[in-house]
Scaffold this active site. Structure first.
Site, PDB file in Angstrom:
ATOM      1  N   SER A  43      21.468 -16.942 -12.395  1.00 50.97           N
ATOM      2  CA  SER A  43      21.481 -16.053 -13.738  1.00 50.97           C
ATOM      3  C   SER A  43      20.248 -15.904 -14.554  1.00 50.97           C
ATOM      4  O   SER A  43      20.157 -15.295 -15.608  1.00 50.97           O
ATOM      5  CB  SER A  43      22.511 -17.016 -14.604  1.00 50.97           C
ATOM      6  OG  SER A  43      22.019 -18.115 -14.729  1.00 50.97           O
ATOM      7  N   TYR A  61      10.345 -17.942 -11.366  1.00 47.78           N
ATOM      8  CA  TYR A  61      11.314 -18.050 -10.613  1.00 47.78           C
ATOM      9  C   TYR A  61      12.595 -16.868 -10.729  1.00 47.78           C
ATOM     10  O   TYR A  61      12.993 -16.573 -10.013  1.00 47.78           O
ATOM     11  CB  TYR A  61      12.130 -19.369 -10.934  1.00 47.78           C
ATOM     12  CG  TYR A  61      13.430 -19.726 -10.631  1.00 47.78           C
ATOM     13  CD1 TYR A  61      13.555 -20.135  -9.242  1.00 47.78           C
ATOM     14  CD2 TYR A  61      14.717 -19.556 -11.220  1.00 47.78           C
ATOM     15  CE1 TYR A  61      14.932 -20.368  -8.377  1.00 47.78           C
ATOM     16  CE2 TYR A  61      15.849 -19.760 -10.650  1.00 47.78           C
ATOM     17  CZ  TYR A  61      15.846 -20.115  -9.269  1.00 47.78           C
ATOM     18  OH  TYR A  61      17.309 -20.533  -8.610  1.00 47.78           O
TER      19      TYR A  61
END
Length: 334
Positions: free
Chosen positions: A140, A163
């Site tokens: 997400s 990330y």
């Protein structure tokens, strides 16, 4: 095909699966579920963040079915190791990665090498080995600074961490390998997965096991921010179901796509803390300690899983409170 029919078909028609990151939290649950379904499984892990104890736990739970499980120690950034792991495999579930936004802020190079370089290494090995179906873990975090709620797959913002960028690049690579090389890659954008075997230790431990551990020891858990930050927490069983559906779908419209995997349920950190305290320390008046927001964290996250429901047949079956209750005994023991 419904999930139940998919399961019955797999039992009657077993195949050989490669699970990368098999010693990790989600990877070990996938191995366990596949062995229970009578599949042959090869696990692949370098144990950088995974634990050998998880592998042994899966072997113990699987019983006689563990004879169908082989574990290879290796690094996904090592192309030759990827080729060895892909030998004879029909489908790949790729969970191996360096997780954690804070870790990536501290060491972007390691995140890039493992999450981006390692993924392409695996995709090339799969292509060279004749493996078409690759299901991989996205996140997400790819939604970045886009404020839209609920999150829909077609609208993403700018990444807020290395990330997040690595996962966004994974999706681009998977789409290209599907479009250019005829592979069948499907990405699953996980929203705050939790459950047994989730590591409560270390600087980058997820919030749920960390808070259970603190309350078990009578400490005050730390909340980053004001506690009004919200997340769509997703019990690991939902993720297992999503992987199996993605790995077996015959719907060509799903190939090259990414899907939200969550519960469509918004929980603030204050609400989460209260629920965990009721389970870990009933009657306790321990309150959390509030600290500054962490760089790279997003304020709110809530998924729309309509695309996964429509194209994969995905449906979340375990809600947050039920998942916390199921996992509480493990978190408290660990």
């Amino acid at each position: 095909m419904t999930y139940e029919k998919t399961i019955e078909h797999l039992k009657k028609n077993p195949s050989h699966w490669l699970v990368t990151g098999a010693a990790g939290f989600i990877g070990s649950h996938l191995v366990e579920a596949l062995l229970k379904l009578g599949q042959r499984v090869t696990g692949f892990d370098n144990y950088a963040t995974g634990h050998r104890e998880n592998v042994e736990s899966v072997r113990s739970i699987a019983g006689d079915a563990a004879r169908n499980f082989d574990m290879i120690e290796g690094d996904i950034a090592d192309h030759e190791a990827c080729l060895r792991a892909c030998a004879g495999v029909d489908r790949i579930l790729h969970m191996a990665a360096l997780g954690s936004v804070p870790r990536s802020m501290k060491n972007p190079l390691a995140t890039h090498a493992n999450n981006e370089g390692g993924f392409v290494s695996l995709l090339v090995a799969a292509k060279e080995s004749g493996i078409r179906r690759v299901v991989y873990a996205s996140s997400s975090s790819v939604y970045g600074d886009d404020p839209t709620l609920p999150k829909v797959e077609s609208h993403t913002g700018r990444p807020l961490s290395p990330y997040a960028l690595s996962k966004k690049m994974n999706e681009e690579s998977a789409e290209l390998f599907t479009r250019v090389f005829g592979m069948e890659c499907l990405g699953l954008r996980y929203f705050n997965v939790f459950g047994p075997r989730q590591d409560p230790e270390g600087a980058y431990a997820a919030v749920i096991p960390r808070w259970f551990a603190a309350l078990r020891e009578g400490r005050h858990p730390v909340v980053f921010g004001d506690g009004l930050t919200s997340r769509d927490f997703c019990y690991v069983e939902n993720v297992v179901r999503a992987n199996i559906l993605a790995a077996t779908t015959e719907n060509a419209a799903a190939f090259g796509e990414a899907f939200n995997i969550a519960c469509e349920e918004k929980t603030t950190l204050n609400e989460l803390f209260a629920a965990i305290r009721d389970l870990a320390a009933p009657g306790s008046e321990i309150e959390p300690i509030y600290e500054d927001f962490r760089p790279g964290d997003i304020a709110h996250s809530l998924a729309d899983v309509g695309k996964a429901r429509r194209l994969l047949g995905y449906e979340p079956v375990v809600r947050v409170k039920e998942g916390l209750a199921r996992a509480a005994a493990w978190y408290m023991k660990e």
